[in-house]
Motif scaffolding. Structure first.
Motif, PDB file in Angstrom:
ATOM      1  N   MET A   1      16.373 -27.052 -51.095  1.00  0.00           N
ATOM      2  CA  MET A   1      17.234 -26.051 -50.455  1.00  0.00           C
ATOM      3  C   MET A   1      17.803 -26.622 -49.157  1.00  0.00           C
ATOM      4  O   MET A   1      17.046 -26.976 -48.252  1.00  0.00           O
ATOM      5  CB  MET A   1      16.442 -24.771 -50.188  1.00  0.00           C
ATOM      6  N   LYS A   2      19.137 -26.688 -49.091  1.00  0.00           N
ATOM      7  CA  LYS A   2      19.762 -27.290 -47.920  1.00  0.00           C
ATOM      8  C   LYS A   2      20.546 -26.299 -47.063  1.00  0.00           C
ATOM      9  O   LYS A   2      20.584 -26.416 -45.838  1.00  0.00           O
ATOM     10  CB  LYS A   2      20.706 -28.416 -48.365  1.00  0.00           C
ATOM     11  N   ARG A   3      21.187 -25.319 -47.716  1.00  0.00           N
ATOM     12  CA  ARG A   3      22.025 -24.384 -46.957  1.00  0.00           C
ATOM     13  C   ARG A   3      21.785 -22.950 -47.410  1.00  0.00           C
ATOM     14  O   ARG A   3      21.761 -22.658 -48.609  1.00  0.00           O
ATOM     15  CB  ARG A   3      23.510 -24.728 -47.125  1.00  0.00           C
ATOM     16  N   ILE A   4      21.641 -22.080 -46.415  1.00  0.00           N
ATOM     17  CA  ILE A   4      21.419 -20.657 -46.654  1.00  0.00           C
ATOM     18  C   ILE A   4      22.566 -19.886 -45.998  1.00  0.00           C
ATOM     19  O   ILE A   4      22.854 -20.095 -44.811  1.00  0.00           O
ATOM     20  CB  ILE A   4      20.089 -20.181 -46.040  1.00  0.00           C
ATOM     21  N   ILE A   5      23.223 -19.006 -46.734  1.00  0.00           N
ATOM     22  CA  ILE A   5      24.271 -18.169 -46.150  1.00  0.00           C
ATOM     23  C   ILE A   5      23.697 -16.798 -45.827  1.00  0.00           C
ATOM     24  O   ILE A   5      23.022 -16.177 -46.663  1.00  0.00           O
ATOM     25  CB  ILE A   5      25.474 -18.012 -47.097  1.00  0.00           C
ATOM     26  N   VAL A   6      23.955 -16.330 -44.602  1.00  0.00           N
ATOM     27  CA  VAL A   6      23.541 -14.989 -44.199  1.00  0.00           C
ATOM     28  C   VAL A   6      24.769 -14.228 -43.713  1.00  0.00           C
ATOM     29  O   VAL A   6      25.223 -14.426 -42.579  1.00  0.00           O
ATOM     30  CB  VAL A   6      22.476 -15.026 -43.081  1.00  0.00           C
ATOM     31  N   PRO A   7      25.351 -13.361 -44.535  1.00  0.00           N
ATOM     32  CA  PRO A   7      26.455 -12.513 -44.066  1.00  0.00           C
ATOM     33  C   PRO A   7      25.910 -11.456 -43.109  1.00  0.00           C
ATOM     34  O   PRO A   7      24.893 -10.818 -43.395  1.00  0.00           O
ATOM     35  CB  PRO A   7      26.991 -11.861 -45.348  1.00  0.00           C
ATOM     36  N   ILE A   8      26.554 -11.277 -41.970  1.00  0.00           N
ATOM     37  CA  ILE A   8      26.051 -10.322 -40.980  1.00  0.00           C
ATOM     38  C   ILE A   8      27.156  -9.382 -40.512  1.00  0.00           C
ATOM     39  O   ILE A   8      28.341  -9.722 -40.527  1.00  0.00           O
ATOM     40  CB  ILE A   8      25.425 -11.031 -39.751  1.00  0.00           C
ATOM     41  N   ASP A   9      26.736  -8.188 -40.103  1.00  0.00           N
ATOM     42  CA  ASP A   9      27.652  -7.250 -39.446  1.00  0.00           C
ATOM     43  C   ASP A   9      27.063  -6.788 -38.108  1.00  0.00           C
ATOM     44  O   ASP A   9      27.456  -5.764 -37.562  1.00  0.00           O
ATOM     45  CB  ASP A   9      27.943  -6.049 -40.357  1.00  0.00           C
ATOM     46  N   PHE A  10      26.082  -7.573 -37.627  1.00  0.00           N
ATOM     47  CA  PHE A  10      25.406  -7.348 -36.343  1.00  0.00           C
ATOM     48  C   PHE A  10      24.512  -6.103 -36.361  1.00  0.00           C
ATOM     49  O   PHE A  10      24.118  -5.589 -35.310  1.00  0.00           O
ATOM     50  CB  PHE A  10      26.420  -7.247 -35.188  1.00  0.00           C
ATOM     51  N   SER A  11      24.158  -5.627 -37.538  1.00  0.00           N
ATOM     52  CA  SER A  11      23.293  -4.454 -37.662  1.00  0.00           C
ATOM     53  C   SER A  11      21.830  -4.873 -37.688  1.00  0.00           C
ATOM     54  O   SER A  11      21.495  -6.056 -37.749  1.00  0.00           O
ATOM     55  CB  SER A  11      23.624  -3.699 -38.950  1.00  0.00           C
ATOM     56  N   GLU A  12      20.952  -3.871 -37.680  1.00  0.00           N
ATOM     57  CA  GLU A  12      19.512  -4.126 -37.775  1.00  0.00           C
ATOM     58  C   GLU A  12      19.174  -4.778 -39.112  1.00  0.00           C
ATOM     59  O   GLU A  12      18.337  -5.675 -39.186  1.00  0.00           O
ATOM     60  CB  GLU A  12      18.746  -2.807 -37.636  1.00  0.00           C
ATOM     61  N   GLN A  13      19.861  -4.338 -40.179  1.00  0.00           N
ATOM     62  CA  GLN A  13      19.626  -4.916 -41.499  1.00  0.00           C
ATOM     63  C   GLN A  13      20.037  -6.387 -41.545  1.00  0.00           C
ATOM     64  O   GLN A  13      19.401  -7.207 -42.207  1.00  0.00           O
ATOM     65  CB  GLN A  13      20.385  -4.121 -42.567  1.00  0.00           C
ATOM     66  N   SER A  14      21.118  -6.725 -40.813  1.00  0.00           N
ATOM     67  CA  SER A  14      21.537  -8.124 -40.723  1.00  0.00           C
ATOM     68  C   SER A  14      20.454  -8.977 -40.090  1.00  0.00           C
ATOM     69  O   SER A  14      20.215 -10.115 -40.494  1.00  0.00           O
ATOM     70  CB  SER A  14      22.814  -8.250 -39.887  1.00  0.00           C
ATOM     71  N   GLU A  15      19.796  -8.409 -39.102  1.00  0.00           N
ATOM     72  CA  GLU A  15      18.744  -9.172 -38.421  1.00  0.00           C
ATOM     73  C   GLU A  15      17.533  -9.374 -39.327  1.00  0.00           C
ATOM     74  O   GLU A  15      16.883 -10.415 -39.274  1.00  0.00           O
ATOM     75  CB  GLU A  15      18.322  -8.487 -37.124  1.00  0.00           C
ATOM     76  N   TYR A  16      17.226  -8.378 -40.169  1.00  0.00           N
ATOM     77  CA  TYR A  16      16.143  -8.573 -41.145  1.00  0.00           C
ATOM     78  C   TYR A  16      16.455  -9.788 -42.016  1.00  0.00           C
ATOM     79  O   TYR A  16      15.573 -10.618 -42.290  1.00  0.00           O
ATOM     80  CB  TYR A  16      15.999  -7.337 -42.045  1.00  0.00           C
ATOM     81  N   ALA A  17      17.701  -9.881 -42.470  1.00  0.00           N
ATOM     82  CA  ALA A  17      18.105 -11.009 -43.322  1.00  0.00           C
ATOM     83  C   ALA A  17      18.041 -12.322 -42.566  1.00  0.00           C
ATOM     84  O   ALA A  17      17.595 -13.350 -43.102  1.00  0.00           O
ATOM     85  CB  ALA A  17      19.521 -10.772 -43.853  1.00  0.00           C
ATOM     86  N   LEU A  18      18.478 -12.300 -41.313  1.00  0.00           N
ATOM     87  CA  LEU A  18      18.497 -13.524 -40.510  1.00  0.00           C
ATOM     88  C   LEU A  18      17.078 -14.020 -40.229  1.00  0.00           C
ATOM     89  O   LEU A  18      16.810 -15.225 -40.267  1.00  0.00           O
ATOM     90  CB  LEU A  18      19.252 -13.272 -39.204  1.00  0.00           C
ATOM     91  N   LYS A  19      16.165 -13.097 -39.955  1.00  0.00           N
ATOM     92  CA  LYS A  19      14.764 -13.482 -39.728  1.00  0.00           C
ATOM     93  C   LYS A  19      14.164 -14.111 -40.986  1.00  0.00           C
ATOM     94  O   LYS A  19      13.446 -15.118 -40.921  1.00  0.00           O
ATOM     95  CB  LYS A  19      13.939 -12.257 -39.324  1.00  0.00           C
ATOM     96  N   THR A  20      14.460 -13.506 -42.135  1.00  0.00           N
ATOM     97  CA  THR A  20      13.966 -14.048 -43.401  1.00  0.00           C
ATOM     98  C   THR A  20      14.525 -15.442 -43.641  1.00  0.00           C
ATOM     99  O   THR A  20      13.808 -16.361 -44.049  1.00  0.00           O
ATOM    100  CB  THR A  20      14.365 -13.114 -44.559  1.00  0.00           C
TER     101      THR A  20
END
Length: 277
Positions: A1-20
């Motif tokens: 695994m080399k690249r992970i895409i995290v689409p964000i809208d600056f919400s709390e749910q976006s941060e859950y994804a970013l932490k993961t």
């Protein structure tokens, strides 16, 4: 695994994804591509070129400022981060970015939807799941640890579901303690007897694995819908992750037949990984 895409809208749910994504990136020494989509509305699209350019520059500057604040987090220390801002109109084009950047997985946060909102509006996460050609991991809560120990894999033992099954086993068998393979038997024309199901499973594992060791992890669940059966089983057996193969139906086929994977994504509180068939 080399690249992970995290689409964000600056919400709390976006941060859950970013932490993961950060936890996953540290394990695999991967890069995180943090993607923000500037969804240009119809009014802006009908404006003059100069006016549209001014609006785009304005929103880009705001997004850059929010990026700087949003990405200033301790858990991102020592993680390679690449912010990306695109001014597409629809979230379905996240797949284009994934192909362009040769990403391995998309990780998204989601609120989930239901009822009329689910049918007529849907969610950005739904659009990504429907259109993505690479795996999509959907999270709705903060995941303290991504060492998923118990995984539920939905399977109908068809030829189409063989590749998602093989990919799931390769991805997780060395890091999990249990992979349950679950088939939901429905009370309609798709209903099959226990003997029929057993024969299909034997044929499936002989072709996929060359042996029948996985048969001991197979469970047949009777329910009114596939998503209800998968969710009930997952909750009963303490699953950490649900894996759903998806056709990615679009247009009228999606509207009338729906997508089981999208239903599970919408209604599950557990993380859901979708794999395109």
């Amino acid at each position: 695994m080399k690249r992970i895409i995290v689409p964000i809208d600056f919400s709390e749910q976006s941060e859950y994804a970013l932490k993961t994504a950060a936890r996953l990136a540290k394990k695999h020494d991967a890069e995180i591509l943090v993607l923000h989509m500037l969804e240009i509305d119809n009014l802006a699209l009908t404006a003059s070129a100069s006016r549209l350019g001014e609006q785009t520059v304005y929103f880009l500057k705001i997004a850059e400022q929010r990026f700087e604040k949003f990405l200033n987090k301790p858990y991102l220390k020592d993680v390679k981060i690449t912010p990306i801002i695109k001014h597409f109109k629809v979230f379905s084009e996240v797949n284009d970015v994934a192909k362009e950047r040769e990403a391995d997985i998309i990780i998204m946060g989601s609120h989930g939807t239901s009822g009329v909102q689910e049918m007529f509006i849907g969610s950005n996460t739904e659009k990504v799941v429907r259109n993505s050609e690479i795996p999509v991991l959907v999270v709705k809560n903060n995941i303290p640890d991504i060492n998923f120990e118990v995984i539920v894999l939905a399977c109908d033992f068809s030829k189409e579901s063989m590749a998602p099954y093989i990919n799931t086993v390769k991805m997780f068998e060395k890091i999990v303690s249990k992979i349950y393979v679950v088939h939901v038997n429905l009370p309609n024309e798709k209903f099959r007897s226990s003997v029929e199901l057993e024969k299909r499973a034997v044929d499936f594992f002989n072709k996929a694995d060359g042996h029948l060791k996985r048969m001991e992890d197979v469970h047949y669940v009777a329910d009114y819908t596939v998503d209800e059966g998968i969710l009930s089983f997952s909750n009963k057996y303490g699953a950490d992750l649900i894996v759903m193969p998806t056709h990615g139906r679009k247009g009228l086929a999606h509207f009338f037949q729906g997508s089981v994977s999208e239903d599970v994504v919408n209604h599950s509180t557990l993380p859901v990984l979708t794999l395109k068939i």
